[in-house]
Design a protein around this motif. Structure first.
Motif, PDB file in Angstrom:
ATOM      1  N   PRO A   1      -5.492   3.770  -6.644  1.00 35.08           N
ATOM      2  CA  PRO A   1      -5.583   3.909  -5.188  1.00 35.08           C
ATOM      3  C   PRO A   1      -4.731   5.056  -4.635  1.00 35.08           C
ATOM      4  CG  PRO A   1      -4.968   1.663  -5.871  1.00 35.08           C
ATOM      5  CD  PRO A   1      -4.765   2.564  -7.039  1.00 35.08           C
ATOM      6  N   ASN A   2      -5.196   5.635  -3.534  1.00 32.39           N
ATOM      7  CA  ASN A   2      -4.420   6.615  -2.764  1.00 32.39           C
ATOM      8  C   ASN A   2      -3.773   7.672  -3.658  1.00 32.39           C
ATOM      9  OD1 ASN A   2      -5.102   4.719  -0.796  1.00 32.39           O
ATOM     10  ND2 ASN A   2      -3.188   5.013   0.324  1.00 32.39           N
TER      11      ASN A   2
ATOM     12  N   ALA B   1       0.821  -1.220   0.000  1.00 34.47           N
ATOM     13  CA  ALA B   1       0.000   0.000   0.000  1.00 34.47           C
ATOM     14  C   ALA B   1       0.849   1.262   0.000  1.00 34.47           C
ATOM     15  CB  ALA B   1      -0.962   0.001   1.188  1.00 34.47           C
ATOM     16  N   ARG B   2       1.792   1.316  -0.925  1.00 33.69           N
ATOM     17  CA  ARG B   2       2.642   2.491  -1.052  1.00 33.69           C
ATOM     18  C   ARG B   2       2.927   2.786  -2.519  1.00 33.69           C
ATOM     19  NH1 ARG B   2       4.297  -0.179   3.412  1.00 33.69           N
ATOM     20  NH2 ARG B   2       4.596   1.007   5.343  1.00 33.69           N
ATOM     21  N   TRP B   3       3.187   4.060  -2.762  1.00 30.57           N
ATOM     22  CA  TRP B   3       3.671   4.489  -4.069  1.00 30.57           C
ATOM     23  C   TRP B   3       5.201   4.535  -4.050  1.00 30.57           C
ATOM     24  CZ3 TRP B   3       0.870   5.224  -8.410  1.00 30.57           C
ATOM     25  CH2 TRP B   3      -0.512   5.410  -8.289  1.00 30.57           C
TER      26      TRP B   3
ATOM     27  N   VAL C   1      -9.784   3.628  -2.965  1.00 33.30           N
ATOM     28  CA  VAL C   1      -9.764   3.628  -4.425  1.00 33.30           C
ATOM     29  C   VAL C   1     -11.160   3.927  -4.948  1.00 33.30           C
ATOM     30  CG1 VAL C   1     -10.054   1.108  -4.503  1.00 33.30           C
ATOM     31  CG2 VAL C   1      -9.163   2.304  -6.503  1.00 33.30           C
ATOM     32  N   PRO C   2     -11.292   4.846  -5.907  1.00 39.95           N
ATOM     33  CA  PRO C   2     -12.593   5.054  -6.555  1.00 39.95           C
ATOM     34  C   PRO C   2     -12.904   3.868  -7.467  1.00 39.95           C
ATOM     35  CG  PRO C   2     -11.146   6.965  -6.834  1.00 39.95           C
ATOM     36  CD  PRO C   2     -10.300   5.837  -6.362  1.00 39.95           C
ATOM     37  N   VAL C   3     -14.108   3.341  -7.352  1.00 41.62           N
ATOM     38  CA  VAL C   3     -14.523   2.193  -8.168  1.00 41.62           C
ATOM     39  C   VAL C   3     -15.777   2.586  -8.940  1.00 41.62           C
ATOM     40  CG1 VAL C   3     -15.311  -0.187  -8.169  1.00 41.62           C
ATOM     41  CG2 VAL C   3     -13.516   0.529  -6.568  1.00 41.62           C
TER      42      VAL C   3
ATOM     43  N   GLN D   1      16.319   9.150  -8.270  1.00 37.66           N
ATOM     44  CA  GLN D   1      16.023   8.915  -6.861  1.00 37.66           C
ATOM     45  C   GLN D   1      14.589   8.433  -6.726  1.00 37.66           C
ATOM     46  OE1 GLN D   1      15.437  12.049  -3.502  1.00 37.66           O
ATOM     47  NE2 GLN D   1      17.625  11.639  -3.566  1.00 37.66           N
ATOM     48  N   GLN D   2      14.326   7.609  -5.722  1.00 34.51           N
ATOM     49  CA  GLN D   2      12.971   7.125  -5.469  1.00 34.51           C
ATOM     50  C   GLN D   2      12.440   7.703  -4.165  1.00 34.51           C
ATOM     51  OE1 GLN D   2      12.974   2.829  -5.588  1.00 34.51           O
ATOM     52  NE2 GLN D   2      12.936   2.785  -7.832  1.00 34.51           N
ATOM     53  N   ILE D   3      11.153   7.981  -4.168  1.00 32.70           N
ATOM     54  CA  ILE D   3      10.473   8.452  -2.970  1.00 32.70           C
ATOM     55  C   ILE D   3       9.320   7.498  -2.698  1.00 32.70           C
ATOM     56  CG2 ILE D   3       9.199  10.349  -1.892  1.00 32.70           C
ATOM     57  CD1 ILE D   3      10.577  12.232  -3.875  1.00 32.70           C
ATOM     58  N   ARG D   4       9.207   7.049  -1.475  1.00 36.32           N
ATOM     59  CA  ARG D   4       8.106   6.166  -1.088  1.00 36.32           C
ATOM     60  C   ARG D   4       7.072   6.985  -0.336  1.00 36.32           C
ATOM     61  NH1 ARG D   4       7.469   0.682  -1.915  1.00 36.32           N
ATOM     62  NH2 ARG D   4       7.736   0.008   0.254  1.00 36.32           N
ATOM     63  N   ALA D   5       5.820   6.863  -0.741  1.00 33.68           N
ATOM     64  CA  ALA D   5       4.756   7.646  -0.120  1.00 33.68           C
ATOM     65  C   ALA D   5       3.480   6.824  -0.049  1.00 33.68           C
ATOM     66  CB  ALA D   5       4.516   8.933  -0.913  1.00 33.68           C
ATOM     67  N   ARG D   6       2.658   7.105   0.949  1.00 38.33           N
ATOM     68  CA  ARG D   6       1.389   6.405   1.081  1.00 38.33           C
ATOM     69  C   ARG D   6       0.296   7.026   0.216  1.00 38.33           C
ATOM     70  NH1 ARG D   6       0.966   2.697   5.198  1.00 38.33           N
ATOM     71  NH2 ARG D   6       2.693   2.632   6.683  1.00 38.33           N
ATOM     72  N   PHE D   7       0.409   8.315  -0.040  1.00 35.51           N
ATOM     73  CA  PHE D   7      -0.615   9.005  -0.834  1.00 35.51           C
ATOM     74  C   PHE D   7       0.083  10.030  -1.715  1.00 35.51           C
ATOM     75  CE2 PHE D   7      -4.326  11.397  -1.995  1.00 35.51           C
ATOM     76  CZ  PHE D   7      -5.421  10.575  -1.764  1.00 35.51           C
ATOM     77  N   VAL D   8      -0.373  10.166  -2.957  1.00 31.76           N
ATOM     78  CA  VAL D   8       0.217  11.104  -3.913  1.00 31.76           C
ATOM     79  C   VAL D   8      -0.861  12.081  -4.388  1.00 31.76           C
ATOM     80  CG1 VAL D   8       1.187  11.325  -6.240  1.00 31.76           C
ATOM     81  CG2 VAL D   8       2.056   9.566  -4.688  1.00 31.76           C
TER      82      VAL D   8
END
Length: 488
Positions: free
Chosen positions: A380-381, A117-119, A420-422, A130-137
């Motif tokens: 999602p997110n 559950a991460r981006w 997530v919108p469905v 570089q990579q950034i890990r985030a829960r919501f974007v």
């Protein structure tokens, strides 16, 4: 909410008006969440840092373009670009948002992992990855392509012996004084450039294929001065914002419901400004109704004055070719020029050209359906921000930011970490930004789709849209779950 496997809870992409607004709302409503802003350019401002052509200014009043949480104290209602940047700098330092920004950080890709559950967001910083890990974007990159404007493919460019300039890449050492300049275009950029170049000493001809409706508005709003003399700045700003939002909404509604009457009123105003019925009926009489395309603003009637005083001329017709010494129209009219400015429009680039994937599967924007103008079905997110076309960008940007923070509060306050919108209906054909302006027509195939009803739409009607968005049922269209596998 943040963990050892996550760099931040919320990643905001873009440090223009919408990115700054989103950051303020996140730290105001969700102080328990960490956030970071990444900006591809070397400073804040987005559009207002990109465009540096003469006279660049707000194309709507600044009481509605400014943030509702930070009052505008300037004298003018229509505000120049450098004043807008100063205001944004003031907001950053006042609320400490500047401490969360990474500049020269371009996002090129983002992949959602359902397992944790991460981006994972891929960025390029000064040539390195570089990579950034985030829960919501939250993507706040607007909808213009900053690198490649629209190319109208005008024939004969290679023959021209003078200089050709696109407003998006205005040379800062350019001196207009004494030059014959042909400005091709009839939209907001051309309407801004023509009188500004005249003031700088140029002899300007506006060359347009199709006329636009032009509305003269005063640069200063006398009501603002009265309110400021009686009330605290924040209260005066709030009243001005409500007043001007209502006026802009009313103008749009009047144009849509009574187009013949509004055409007559706009014609009358143009005649008053130029002093010529013939000129107005020839060059300011579009074949479409008011607000079928964006209505252009002329602060203080500056374009009309430039035409009336003779500093500028205007011709209307299809361009046959660019010649060695200027422009030739299909009817044989020639426009001599030392410089040609191609104010022919912008290109659409939703989501900042980010390669978006969900568990490795590419996301095609046109295959998604917009959720309340702020999220994409099946992603999602994730949220994005696009402002109104017929009203100040910030009015919708702040509405989106407040909706997203409601969603973030629920994510962080419950045992759910994925939203997530469905969408389950038939896939709609209509792009969610649906207007006849050239850049929107050209970009329609790239846009998310819009259904007829909420939550799967975003109306260009602030009254209807704010009613549905501000009162949104967060269980209508959104599915809340835990991650499939917990890690980190």
């Amino acid at each position: 909410m943040v963990s050892s496997a996550t760099d931040c809870d919320v990643l905001i992409i873009g440090a223009g008006i919408s990115g700054i607004d989103a950051a303020y709302r996140v730290q105001e409503q969700c102080p328990e969440l960490s956030y970071r802003i990444v900006e591809a350019r070397e400073r804040i401002g987005g559009t207002w840092d990109l465009f540096r052509y003469p006279g660049v200014r707000s194309d709507s009043d600044f009481f509605t373009l400014a943030f509702p949480f930070h009052p505008w104290r300037g004298e003018n209602s229509i505000v120049d670009g450098d004043e807008i940047l100063d205001y944004l700098d003031e907001v950053l330092t006042t609320y400490g948002i500047d401490k969360h920004i990474s500049y020269r950080t371009r996002v090129v890709g983002a992949d959602w992992s359902g397992g944790d559950a991460r981006w994972t967001v891929k960025t390029v910083i000064d040539g390195g990855e570089q990579q950034i890990r985030a829960r919501f974007v939250i993507v706040c990159t607007g909808y213009y392509d900053y690198e490649q404007p629209y190319d109208a493919q005008i024939p004969g460019r290679e023959r021209f012996t003078g200089q050709i300039i696109h407003p998006q890449f205005w040379p800062q050492d350019f001196e207009p004084d004494g030059k014959r300049i042909a400005v091709i275009g009839s939209g907001a950029t051309a309407v801004t450039l023509v009188p500004s170049l005249v003031k700088l000493g140029a002899r300007v001809t506006m060359v347009q294929r199709t006329p636009s409706f032009i509305l003269a508005e005063p640069r200063k709003d006398p009501v603002a001065g009265l309110l400021r003399s009686k009330l605290a700045p924040a209260r005066a700003h709030q009243i001005m914002r409500v007043k001007n939002t209502a006026l802009q909404w009313g103008l749009y509604q009047a144009c849509r419901r009574a187009p013949k009457t509004m055409r007559k009123l706009l014609r009358s105003g143009a005649i008053s400004g130029t002093g010529s019925e013939t000129l107005v009926d020839t060059h300011f009489n579009p074949p479409y109704n008011p607000w079928d395309q964006r209505l252009c603003i002329a602060p203080g009637g500056d374009l009309f004055k430039a035409l009336k005083d003779g500093g500028a001329q205007i011709v209307t017709g299809n361009i046959r070719t660019i010649t060695e010494g200027g422009i030739e129209l299909a009817d044989g009219t020639t426009v001599s020029a030392d410089v040609i400015v191609t104010a022919t429009g912008l290109s659409i680039s939703l989501l900042g050209k980010i390669a978006l994937t969900v568990d490795g599967e590419p996301v095609n924007g046109a295959d998604t359906v917009v959720f309340r103008g702020a999220m994409l079905s099946g992603v999602p997110n994730f949220a994005f921000c696009v402002g109104y076309i017929n009203l100040s960008f910030t009015v919708r940007a702040d509405m989106t930011a407040r909706l997203v923070t409601r969603i973030l509060k629920r994510l962080s306050g419950h045992d759910r970490s994925v939203v997530v919108p469905v969408y389950t209906g038939p896939h709609p054909d209509r792009p969610f930004l649906d207007m006849q302006s050239g850049y929107l027509r050209r970009g329609a195939a790239l846009m998310p789709r819009s259904a007829d009803d909420y939550p799967w739409t975003m109306a260009q009607n602030v009254v209807r849209d704010s009613w549905h968005t501000n009162r949104a049922d967060l269980d209508d269209g959104l599915v809340w779950t835990k991650p499939r596998v917990t890690s980190g």
